[in-house]
Write a protein that holds these residues in place. Structure first.
Motif, PDB file in Angstrom:
ATOM      1  N   LEU A  78     -28.317 -17.365 -17.995  1.00 22.48           N
ATOM      2  CA  LEU A  78     -29.036 -17.727 -19.216  1.00 22.48           C
ATOM      3  C   LEU A  78     -28.220 -18.698 -20.073  1.00 22.48           C
ATOM      4  N   PHE A  79     -26.918 -18.444 -20.186  1.00 16.21           N
ATOM      5  CA  PHE A  79     -26.059 -19.297 -21.002  1.00 16.21           C
ATOM      6  C   PHE A  79     -25.921 -20.701 -20.421  1.00 16.21           C
ATOM      7  N   THR A  80     -25.971 -20.815 -19.104  1.00 17.48           N
ATOM      8  CA  THR A  80     -25.709 -22.106 -18.470  1.00 17.48           C
ATOM      9  C   THR A  80     -26.966 -22.903 -18.141  1.00 17.48           C
ATOM     10  N   CYS A  81     -28.071 -22.223 -17.872  1.00 12.98           N
ATOM     11  CA  CYS A  81     -29.287 -22.984 -17.548  1.00 12.98           C
ATOM     12  C   CYS A  81     -30.542 -22.266 -18.049  1.00 12.98           C
ATOM     13  N   GLY A  82     -30.443 -21.674 -19.200  1.00 15.49           N
ATOM     14  CA  GLY A  82     -31.611 -21.040 -19.799  1.00 15.49           C
ATOM     15  C   GLY A  82     -32.584 -22.063 -20.347  1.00 15.49           C
ATOM     16  N   THR A  83     -33.849 -21.707 -20.348  1.00 20.15           N
ATOM     17  CA  THR A  83     -34.878 -22.577 -20.921  1.00 20.15           C
ATOM     18  C   THR A  83     -35.239 -22.137 -22.328  1.00 20.15           C
ATOM     19  N   ILE A  84     -34.518 -21.151 -22.833  1.00 19.27           N
ATOM     20  CA  ILE A  84     -34.693 -20.647 -24.183  1.00 19.27           C
ATOM     21  C   ILE A  84     -33.307 -20.271 -24.699  1.00 19.27           C
TER      22      ILE A  84
END
Length: 297
Positions: free
Chosen positions: A52-58
């Motif tokens: 989530l931290f590296t490629c989250g969309t939110i």
């Protein structure tokens, strides 16, 4: 011009307590530290946060802020047995203390998680839980971004046959395997079934359990960064004390960020607490602790 020291970020496991890490991450973002990250490693919920931290969309903080019993169920399939269970237990489904009283009245404080785990086993909900979790991963992250990050993102899972932790670099995996690896890292014994990857079975990378008798836990997966060149290490813990071999890092600076207040009343009792009040409290505490810990960083 002197370059800023690079950072390796380590995210431990701990179920819904992972909201705390999102709070710290927000403090890191405000401090301007994110461009200095050159490696990330996570176990269990820490693996999800790593993705989530590296490629989250939110924004991570926003996703966690929106996480509660009702929003989780929106990711379930219409015919999922979780929907039926939700109608039966309403908002108690992800509140371990209430749930334990509902299905295991003999439970005492400190055994809240046992009631939740017992219910999942009795109802055969391990597979539907994995499906729900996979839907959350797919709808809030974009694995296409991983190969272009320029640094590794490691996820720790337990190889059941080899009896040891394995560290997958998500940036080198086919994108269709990325959610499976996150699921494997989060497959808590007795609750969620092992996850098969390339013919091998994997379970939660951070849970020591008699089901897997050889020391398997790497809940603080700093060892994954042993071959990565970074100047500093930041470890965001979800437990007061976590063993980790940091000898590989020599005398380089290591910042341990521990919760300044307990995230649960007893070990394991808070990992499945998805109530809005608890999530919000953990986010706020993580942000507060992050700001304090990073003040002179």
């Amino acid at each position: 011009m002197e370059q800023s020291p690079t950072i390796g970020l380590v995210l431990s496991g701990g179920g819904s307590k992972g909201a705390y890490q999102a709070g710290v991450y927000k403090a890191m973002e405000e401090k301007g530290l994110l461009p200095r990250i050159r490696a990330v490693a996570g176990t269990s919920i820490g693996s999800f946060n790593a993705l989530l931290f590296t490629c989250g969309t939110i924004a991570p903080y926003l996703l966690w802020e929106q996480t509660n019993f009702s929003t989780l169920l929106t990711y379930a399939k219409p015919n999922s047995p979780l929907i039926t269970l939700a109608a039966q237990f309403k908002d108690r489904l992800f509140h371990p203390s209430d749930l334990a009283q509902a299905i295991a009245p003999q439970s005492v404080e400190g055994n809240e998680a046992r009631g939740f785990l017992t219910l999942l086993n009795q109802k055969g909900l391990g597979r539907p839980m994995l499906e729900l979790y996979k839907s959350i991963i797919l709808q809030n992250t974009n694995a296409d971004l991983l190969p272009n990050l320029g640094y590794p993102v490691y996820v720790c899972a337990y190889d059941i046959e080899a009896h040891c932790p394995v560290y997958f670099d998500l940036t080198k995996q086919p994108k269709e395997l990325v959610p499976e690896i996150i699921l494997a890292s989060s497959a808590v014994p007795h609750v969620l079934p092992p996850v098969e990857i390339d013919g091998l079975l994997y379970a939660d990378g951070g849970v020591n359990d008699p089901l897997y008798p050889v020391a398997n836990a790497s809940n603080c997966p700093a060892a994954a960064l042993s071959t990565v060149e970074v100047d500093q290490l930041i470890i965001i813990h979800l437990h007061e004390k976590e063993p980790a071999d940091l000898s590989f890092f020599g005398d380089k600076p290591i910042l341990h960020i521990y919760p300044s207040q307990p995230l649960e009343r007893a070990p394991g009792s808070g990992s499945f607490d998805m109530t809005q009040h608890t999530i919000t409290k953990r986010l706020a505490l993580g942000y507060q602790d992050g700001v304090q810990a990073l003040k002179n960083f």
